[in-house]
Design an enzyme around this catalytic site. Structure first.
Site, PDB file in Angstrom:
ATOM      1  N   THR A 186       0.865  -1.188   0.000  1.00 53.39           N
ATOM      2  CA  THR A 186       0.000   0.000   0.000  1.00 53.39           C
ATOM      3  C   THR A 186       0.898   1.234   0.000  1.00 53.39           C
ATOM      4  O   THR A 186       2.040   1.176   0.457  1.00 53.39           O
ATOM      5  CB  THR A 186      -0.895   0.052   1.243  1.00 53.39           C
ATOM      6  OG1 THR A 186      -0.052   0.083   2.386  1.00 53.39           O
ATOM      7  CG2 THR A 186      -1.804  -1.151   1.321  1.00 53.39           C
ATOM      8  N   GLU A 331      -5.974  -3.668  -0.023  1.00 56.92           N
ATOM      9  CA  GLU A 331      -6.333  -4.755   0.901  1.00 56.92           C
ATOM     10  C   GLU A 331      -7.564  -5.539   0.443  1.00 56.92           C
ATOM     11  O   GLU A 331      -7.879  -6.579   1.007  1.00 56.92           O
ATOM     12  CB  GLU A 331      -6.606  -4.172   2.299  1.00 56.92           C
ATOM     13  CG  GLU A 331      -5.352  -3.705   3.045  1.00 56.92           C
ATOM     14  CD  GLU A 331      -4.971  -2.269   2.732  1.00 56.92           C
ATOM     15  OE1 GLU A 331      -5.407  -1.742   1.688  1.00 56.92           O
ATOM     16  OE2 GLU A 331      -4.242  -1.668   3.537  1.00 56.92           O
ATOM     17  N   LYS A 440     -14.411  17.401  11.946  1.00 55.12           N
ATOM     18  CA  LYS A 440     -15.378  17.411  13.053  1.00 55.12           C
ATOM     19  C   LYS A 440     -15.581  18.835  13.522  1.00 55.12           C
ATOM     20  O   LYS A 440     -14.700  19.434  14.113  1.00 55.12           O
ATOM     21  CB  LYS A 440     -14.889  16.525  14.193  1.00 55.12           C
ATOM     22  CG  LYS A 440     -15.027  15.055  13.852  1.00 55.12           C
ATOM     23  CD  LYS A 440     -14.163  14.169  14.712  1.00 55.12           C
ATOM     24  CE  LYS A 440     -13.844  12.900  13.956  1.00 55.12           C
ATOM     25  NZ  LYS A 440     -12.468  12.476  14.076  1.00 55.12           N
ATOM     26  N   TRP A 445     -20.077  15.981  11.819  1.00 49.67           N
ATOM     27  CA  TRP A 445     -19.056  15.554  10.872  1.00 49.67           C
ATOM     28  C   TRP A 445     -19.321  16.204   9.519  1.00 49.67           C
ATOM     29  O   TRP A 445     -20.458  16.232   9.044  1.00 49.67           O
ATOM     30  CB  TRP A 445     -19.075  14.026  10.715  1.00 49.67           C
ATOM     31  CG  TRP A 445     -18.510  13.306  11.894  1.00 49.67           C
ATOM     32  CD1 TRP A 445     -18.405  13.783  13.165  1.00 49.67           C
ATOM     33  CD2 TRP A 445     -17.977  11.986  11.914  1.00 49.67           C
ATOM     34  NE1 TRP A 445     -17.847  12.838  13.972  1.00 49.67           N
ATOM     35  CE2 TRP A 445     -17.571  11.716  13.245  1.00 49.67           C
ATOM     36  CE3 TRP A 445     -17.798  10.994  10.956  1.00 49.67           C
ATOM     37  CZ2 TRP A 445     -16.998  10.509  13.625  1.00 49.67           C
ATOM     38  CZ3 TRP A 445     -17.232   9.784  11.343  1.00 49.67           C
ATOM     39  CH2 TRP A 445     -16.826   9.553  12.652  1.00 49.67           C
TER      40      TRP A 445
HETATM   41  P1  AMP Z   1      -5.260   2.140  -2.155  1.00 50.99           P
HETATM   42  O1  AMP Z   1      -5.123   0.935  -1.310  1.00 50.99           O
HETATM   43  O2  AMP Z   1      -3.984   2.913  -2.280  1.00 50.99           O
HETATM   44  O3  AMP Z   1      -5.858   1.812  -3.474  1.00 50.99           O
HETATM   45  O4  AMP Z   1      -6.271   3.151  -1.435  1.00 50.99           O
HETATM   46  C1  AMP Z   1      -7.553   2.740  -1.045  1.00 50.99           C
HETATM   47  C2  AMP Z   1      -8.355   3.935  -0.615  1.00 50.99           C
HETATM   48  O5  AMP Z   1      -8.651   4.785  -1.734  1.00 50.99           O
HETATM   49  C3  AMP Z   1      -9.716   3.568  -0.073  1.00 50.99           C
HETATM   50  O6  AMP Z   1      -9.655   3.142   1.268  1.00 50.99           O
HETATM   51  C4  AMP Z   1     -10.458   4.882  -0.244  1.00 50.99           C
HETATM   52  O7  AMP Z   1     -10.170   5.793   0.787  1.00 50.99           O
HETATM   53  C5  AMP Z   1      -9.901   5.429  -1.529  1.00 50.99           C
HETATM   54  N1  AMP Z   1     -10.817   5.093  -2.639  1.00 50.99           N
HETATM   55  C6  AMP Z   1     -10.734   4.092  -3.511  1.00 50.99           C
HETATM   56  N2  AMP Z   1     -11.750   4.128  -4.397  1.00 50.99           N
HETATM   57  C7  AMP Z   1     -12.522   5.181  -4.047  1.00 50.99           C
HETATM   58  C8  AMP Z   1     -13.730   5.752  -4.555  1.00 50.99           C
HETATM   59  N3  AMP Z   1     -14.348   5.275  -5.626  1.00 50.99           N
HETATM   60  N4  AMP Z   1     -14.230   6.834  -3.909  1.00 50.99           N
HETATM   61  C9  AMP Z   1     -13.615   7.351  -2.827  1.00 50.99           C
HETATM   62  N5  AMP Z   1     -12.471   6.871  -2.320  1.00 50.99           N
HETATM   63  C10 AMP Z   1     -11.932   5.797  -2.912  1.00 50.99           C
END
Ligand code: AMP
Length: 540
Positions: A186, A331, A440, A445
């Site tokens: 990640t 994940e 917040k 929120w």
């Molecule tokens: P990553 O593991 O780097 O792909 O990041 C995952 C995170 O990206 C998720 O937990 C979200 O916070 C954000 N994310 C992924 N897809 C979306 C989406 N369609 N809308 C909003 N946030 C997203």
């Protein structure tokens, strides 16, 4: 009682063999970093993946060992996906956009034995090598004519030389379907990156669900171009989906700008694509500038960050291309939800349909999710209550690779995503924030994503970020940071007035700052931790 079904384990190599056998003449077209277009078939790709498996066996690669890639979306990267995993080793995709120190950390943490890199990344490979003692051999993903003279890279050889002369037949080993197949770290905006280790089983189940009509709706008649890099969570499964259904695959290499993508979309008659919002915003601008239209592209998946409704509307109304919103994370392999209407919803007024489709979507079979409050109590699916989003399922992480405290991450049976979300009575999930990013204010929120989506709908705005900044009275108040489109101006008062009537009054940012650019993570997400640091002392 045991069933009387064949206990055939799910295997990644079987996907490519399926395509080679049943779609042998279907093409894979790549734009290479060497500047040329490469074109061949699934039959040829499978033959070369088998040659690679022979070459790796000859190098003494054992099941479970990690082999890294530092590469764009090309046919060679595709062969590595299958050749490495098919042999039982682990294909570890490195994100070249990470900071140098993070890359060094990841390569050492994973104990990568070989590292395959594109020509583009030769200078990076040379810089990395002295810090990566586990890497015995550096393999340039090109022909021998591109090998640099006098390089100090240990065991340097060209990929084409590695494959040359190897037999094109190979008996893939029968592997435990729960064996590790690929590894992706990640992006780690706060801590060190963490490794997510996918199995053959998780990869195939994820790909099968991704093919479903309410998800990618992939078919043998499609031409699929993953803009999302193969180093971002296995390009969202598309390198498995395309051969699974026998679709033509188009791999764009390093050319991700509007002009290069458009040229490839048109030349190869692409019907389906996927990528992060930034890519589509860039492409939209390019299309508008030249008053261009796509002749075959009809649908795209946008995910990785919230897709602004304005972007969806522009693609639909101006370009006749449907954007489907999807949510996921490293994940979760990554697909968790995809946004398509349910029966009857297409009869709703257009504005209501759009509001539903702007959400992150419904779970696909295989993923289960819930939202909980601070005490872990499940919250109602009423579209209003929001809480921490938890997920579980066969392609959700159970632990990070090499985690110091195994078993803790998902001890509750669920994985906490770190996202804050609502779920409506029809099951549509909407991310309102990352738990760290939510603002917040006076006990209420405020969703930074909602405000950002509204801000980018303003015609003068190219990009926007909203962060919470300390306020004596309210504990936090939203601050809006805006990057304007070239040549555009708008006053601060006009910008803030744009929110009136669109959100509750207390959500409207207290101030706006116009900035030349915003910081991003290596996967293109807004780097809010940086912004919060930079504006921590902001005086209202
Ligand atoms: P990553 O593991 O780097 O792909 O990041 C995952 C995170 O990206 C998720 O937990 C979200 O916070 C954000 N994310 C992924 N897809 C979306 C989406 N369609 N809308 C909003 N946030 C997203």
């Amino acid at each position: 009682m045991q069933a009387l079904m064949m206990p055939a384990p799910l295997q990644i190599a079987a996907v490519l063999e399926h395509a080679a056998h049943w779609h042998p003449r279907t093409e894979i077209v790549s734009r290479l970093p060497e500047g040329i277009i490469h074109r061949y078939t699934y039959a040829e790709a499978a033959a070369r993946a088998r040659q690679l498996a022979h070459a790796l066996s000859a190098l003494g690669i054992k099941p479970g060992e990690r082999l890294a890639t530092l590469a764009w979306n090309t046919h060679r990267h595709f062969e590595l996906y299958y050749g490495i995993s098919g042999l039982g080793a682990v294909c570890h995709t490195l994100n070249p956009r990470l900071f140098f120190d993070q890359l060094v950390f990841i390569i050492n943490h994973a104990h990568d034995r070989l590292l395959f890199f594109d020509l583009t990344f030769l200078p990076l490979a040379e810089k990395l090598a002295p810090h990566c003692p586990t890497v015995e051999k550096w393999v340039l993903l090109a022909g021998p004519e591109h090998l640099p003279a006098g390089s100090q890279l240990p065991g340097l050889c060209s990929y084409e030389t590695l494959l040359a002369g190897q037999p094109t037949a190979f008996e893939w080993p029968v592997l435990d379907e729960n064996a590790a197949a690929s590894l992706c770290y990640t992006s780690g905006t706060t801590d060190q990156p963490k490794g997510v280790l996918f199995s053959h089983r998780s990869t195939l189940l994820h790909a099968l669900s991704a093919c479903l009509p309410d998800c990618f709706a992939a078919s043998a008649t499609d031409v699929i171009l993953p803009v999302v890099p193969m180093f971002h969570v296995n390009a969202w499964g598309l390198p498995y989906v395309a051969p699974m259904v026998g679709a033509k695959l188009v791999l764009p290499g390093p050319g991700l700008d509007g002009a290069s993508l458009f040229e490839l979309f048109e030349a190869e008659k692409v019907t389906f694509s996927a990528g992060v919002p930034t890519i589509w915003l860039g492409l939209l601008q390019f299309m508008r500038d030249g008053q261009r239209q796509f002749s075959t592209l009809r649908r795209t998946i946008v995910g990785g960050a919230a897709c602004p409704p304005a972007l969806m509307a522009a693609f639909e109304n101006e370009l006749n291309v449907t954007i489907r919103h999807a949510w996921g994370m490293t994940e979760t392999s990554p697909l968790g939800t995809a946004g398509t209407l349910k029966a009857g919803q297409d009869a709703l007024p257009k504005a209501e349909q759009d509001a539903i489709l702007a959400k992150q979507g419904r779970v696909i079979f295989g993923v289960d999710m819930k939202i909980v409050d601070d005490t872990g109590q499940a919250l109602p699916h009423d579209g209003r209550a929001f809480g921490d989003l938890l997920v579980r399922g066969p392609w959700v992480v159970s632990d990070y690779f090499g985690a110091p405290n195994p078993g803790q991450l998902t001890a509750s049976g669920w994985f906490a995503t770190g996202d804050v979300a609502t779920i409506d009575p029809d099951g549509f999930m909407q991310i309102t924030d990352r738990s760290k990013d939510v603002i917040k204010s006076g006990g209420e929120w405020i969703s930074s994503i909602e405000l950002e989506n509204l801000a980018v709908a303003h015609p003068a705005v190219a990009e926007a970020a909203v962060i919470g900044v300390a306020s004596e009275k309210w504990s936090e108040r939203p601050l809006l940071l805006v990057v304007l489109r070239p040549g555009q101006t708008v006053s601060k008062a006009e910008m803030l007035a744009f929110f009136e009537g669109k959100v509750a009054k207390f959500c409207i940012p207290d101030a706006v700052l116009f900035v030349p650019e915003l910081p991003h993570t290596a996967t293109g997400k807004l780097l809010k931790t940086q912004l919060r640091k930079d504006y921590a002392g902001y005086q209202w």
